[in-house]
Design a protein around this motif. Structure first.
Motif, short mmCIF file in Angstrom:
data_model
loop_
_atom_site.label_atom_id
_atom_site.label_comp_id
_atom_site.label_asym_id
_atom_site.label_seq_id
_atom_site.Cartn_x
_atom_site.Cartn_y
_atom_site.Cartn_z
N SER A 67 9.37 -38.75 13.12
CA SER A 67 10.28 -39.17 12.05
C SER A 67 9.57 -39.00 10.71
N THR A 68 8.30 -39.34 10.66
CA THR A 68 7.52 -39.18 9.43
C THR A 68 7.31 -37.68 9.13
N ALA A 69 6.90 -36.93 10.15
CA ALA A 69 6.56 -35.52 9.93
C ALA A 69 7.77 -34.68 9.52
N LEU A 70 8.94 -34.91 10.16
CA LEU A 70 10.12 -34.13 9.81
C LEU A 70 10.63 -34.49 8.42
N TYR A 71 10.42 -35.75 8.02
CA TYR A 71 10.78 -36.14 6.65
C TYR A 71 9.98 -35.30 5.65
N VAL A 72 8.72 -35.08 5.97
CA VAL A 72 7.85 -34.26 5.10
C VAL A 72 8.31 -32.80 5.12
N MET A 73 8.73 -32.31 6.29
CA MET A 73 9.10 -30.89 6.44
C MET A 73 10.34 -30.51 5.63
N GLY A 74 11.33 -31.41 5.59
CA GLY A 74 12.60 -31.06 4.95
C GLY A 74 13.51 -30.34 5.94
N PRO A 75 14.82 -30.18 5.58
CA PRO A 75 15.84 -29.74 6.53
C PRO A 75 15.55 -28.43 7.26
N GLU A 76 15.21 -27.39 6.54
CA GLU A 76 15.08 -26.09 7.21
C GLU A 76 13.96 -26.08 8.26
N ARG A 77 12.78 -26.55 7.83
CA ARG A 77 11.64 -26.57 8.76
C ARG A 77 11.90 -27.53 9.91
N ALA A 78 12.57 -28.66 9.62
CA ALA A 78 12.82 -29.67 10.66
C ALA A 78 13.75 -29.10 11.74
N GLU A 79 14.81 -28.39 11.32
CA GLU A 79 15.74 -27.79 12.30
C GLU A 79 15.00 -26.79 13.18
N ASP A 80 14.16 -25.99 12.54
CA ASP A 80 13.40 -24.98 13.26
C ASP A 80 12.43 -25.65 14.25
N PHE A 81 11.79 -26.73 13.79
CA PHE A 81 10.85 -27.47 14.64
C PHE A 81 11.57 -28.01 15.88
#
Ligand code: AMP
Ligand code: MG
Length: 333
Positions: A280-294
């Motif tokens: 939850s912390t890491a995806l918040y840092v990544m932002g939408p595009e990177r989070a979806e990809d992750f």
């Protein structure tokens, strides 16, 4: 000394606890790890004793992980002292380091020099200038962690912060404790919700997702069965305003700036509470595009994402479990 302190803490928590034995379960509330925690248990023969065990588990872990209590294991490591690690901290550190690598450093347990600079641990908030960040950033990074002759040591000035994973780890230990005793229930440790087993009446666990623009309200709810962790990181949870800008407690380790990548909250659902808390912390840092990809490259979690523009995104595995007052977009594999 340690035992006396633990007893005093337990008495303190017991005093704070507002207990209510209810027909359909037992509920209690207490304050720990800087947040309000709730325990709701079903099927326990002695629910007060089971809840006391949960409170003991939480306060013990807090005594290990606190960065502000000079006596804690983490605070002592943060002075640069070379020492062995307790088995609990060793397990947490190993899993956190693996997640640091998996998230490309978006989750970084050595972020404390930056978190401290922003004043998020003391509440004395401050927007660091370039020179301050340039001094603190080189102190962060897992290369500052050393194991020598079975002992742990940090480089001078470097420091650990388990704020992003501690409650998740704690929820996992509490879940195991309850499951072993044959107790079902739901734990809310700040933004970390943990369900344990099935509800006795056969209905689903219902978990609300906070509206980041009006945190007293929920924007959606998840219906789940069995044991799951549901963990939310949100900019609304801890922040301060300065010069017309809002700065939240989640830091982008790449820049040392308060994270501002396009989310207002990230909720992770997983079998593992530690994983959910970390991501939850890491995806918040990544932002939408990177989070979806992750998410597409992973198979051990689902997510509910709320963007700064108010868009609600739900990963495929949760599309049948969510009800929301607004439209949402399903993220497909
Ligand atoms: P959470 O509320 O779980 O998202 O965790 C936020 C807390 O973790 C902050 O209050 C900091 O103590 C710490 N933290 C902030 N940013 C990071 C990061 N990028 N990686 C690891 N820990 C962080
Ligand atoms: Mg977290």
């Amino acid at each position: 000394m340690k035992r006396t302190l633990t007893c005093m803490l337990l008495a303190f928590f017991a005093l704070l606890s507002a207990c209510a034995a209810q027909e359909n379960g037992y509920e209690t509330e207490f304050f720990a790890m800087d947040t309000v925690m709730q325990v709701h248990l079903y099927g326990a023969e002695e629910p007060e004793a089971a809840a006391r065990e949960i409170i003991r588990q939480v306060s013990e872990l807090e005594k290990t992980l606190s960065v502000t209590d000079a006596e804690s294991e983490v605070a002592r490591l943060n002075t640069g002292e070379k020492r062995g690690l307790s088995s609990e901290l060793r397990a947490l550190l190993d899993e956190t380091l693996a997640l640091c690598e998996r998230t490309g450093g978006c989750l970084d347990p050595t972020i404390y020099p930056i978190v401290k600079l922003w004043g998020f641990t003391t509440g004395e908030y401050h927007v660091p200038d370039r020179a301050e960040l340039d001094r603190a950033l080189p102190l962060c990074g897992i290369e500052h962690i050393h194991y020598e002759d079975g002992l742990f040591r940090l480089d001078r000035g470097s420091a650990l912060d388990f704020g992003a994973v501690g409650k998740g780890y704690c929820a996992e230990l509490c879940r195991d404790q309850l499951a072993q005793a044959g107790i079902t229930g739901i734990l809310t440790l700040g933004g970390n919700v943990q369900t344990v087993g099935e509800k006795p009446d056969g209905s689903d666990w219902r978990i609300g997702i906070t509206d980041p623009t009006a945190p007293e309200k929920t924007i959606a709810a998840l219906s789940l069965r069995g044991s799951h962790a549901v963990v939310t990181s949100g900019g609304y949870q801890r922040y301060f305003d300065a010069d017309g800008e809002r700065y939240c407690h989640i830091i982008d380790p790449a820049t040392g700036q308060s994270a501002h990548a396009g989310f207002s909250s990230v909720t992770i659902v997983s079998d593992s509470a530690l994983l959910a808390d970390a991501l939850s912390t890491a995806l918040y840092v990544m932002g939408p595009e990177r989070a979806e990809d992750f998410w597409r490259r992973s198979n051990d979690f689902e997510a509910v994402l709320i963007t700064e523009d108010g868009e609600l995104l739900v990963t495929q595995g949760l599309s049948d479990c969510i009800s929301a007052g607004i439209e949402f977009r399903v993220i497909e594999r």
